[in-house]
Motif scaffolding. Sequence first.
Motif, short mmCIF file in Angstrom:
data_model
loop_
_atom_site.label_atom_id
_atom_site.label_comp_id
_atom_site.label_asym_id
_atom_site.label_seq_id
_atom_site.Cartn_x
_atom_site.Cartn_y
_atom_site.Cartn_z
N GLY A 131 2.16 5.10 0.51
CA GLY A 131 2.04 6.07 1.58
C GLY A 131 0.96 7.09 1.23
N GLU A 132 0.72 8.04 2.10
CA GLU A 132 -0.37 8.99 1.91
C GLU A 132 -0.13 9.96 0.76
OE1 GLU A 132 -1.33 11.02 5.50
OE2 GLU A 132 -1.61 9.17 6.64
N ALA A 133 1.11 10.29 0.47
CA ALA A 133 1.38 11.39 -0.46
C ALA A 133 1.61 10.97 -1.91
CB ALA A 133 2.59 12.18 0.04
N THR A 146 0.85 -1.19 0.00
CA THR A 146 0.00 0.00 0.00
C THR A 146 0.88 1.24 0.00
OG1 THR A 146 -1.64 -1.22 1.28
CG2 THR A 146 -1.90 1.17 1.18
N ASP A 166 -9.09 8.53 -2.51
CA ASP A 166 -9.79 8.38 -1.23
C ASP A 166 -10.78 7.23 -1.27
OD1 ASP A 166 -8.39 10.49 -0.14
OD2 ASP A 166 -9.88 11.98 -0.73
#
Length: 194
Positions: free
Chosen positions: A121-123, A119, A162
């Motif tokens: 990372g967020e960025a 998965t 998202d």
Amino acid sequence: MLNLPFGYSLRLPLSLLVLVGLMPAYAGMRPQTPEPVRVDLGEDRMLPGFAVTVPCFLSGPAEVEVGRIEMEITFPHGQVTFEHVRRGLISDQIKAEITTEVRISEADPALSVIKLSLTAGEATPIFPGFLFDLVFKIDPNVPMDSPPILLGNQSRAYTFSDSPEAVENVESQDGFILAVSEAPPVVSCFFYMH
């Protein structure tokens, strides 16, 4: 020079222009197969009793941003043992989370299945290239120069958003481990030699 009736000489070129003008529209109407997202395993070779590292690569069209990859990798646990995942440059750069779970295959008790999830990372989405190595140990009793040991690879990919959605056109390539009678040459990394 030929004496042609007025307008005759223009008819042929004009009709050609109309045909040429319609060709791109017609070509665009044909169904086009989009380039797939690929999650491919490579291969490695080593003497029985030693470790091998099988690389995993991601490739695909630039417009598809991948946020998660799920893999099911089957292998004959009588011939090789799964040891761990060794992160690659991309996995480190994007601060990816990698999880693995190993269990015996319900369909064939001679096989084990690694359920692997990578998965982003967020960025940053997962960008194409070398993701990680799967590290296995070849059983010492595997005969040298026997047929390749297959690592079956079934992969899925999900979008980087998202509300992740499954990527429709995903293909994968199986990996292979070769038990050989002569160890491959060691290649030193140029960066570590300075």
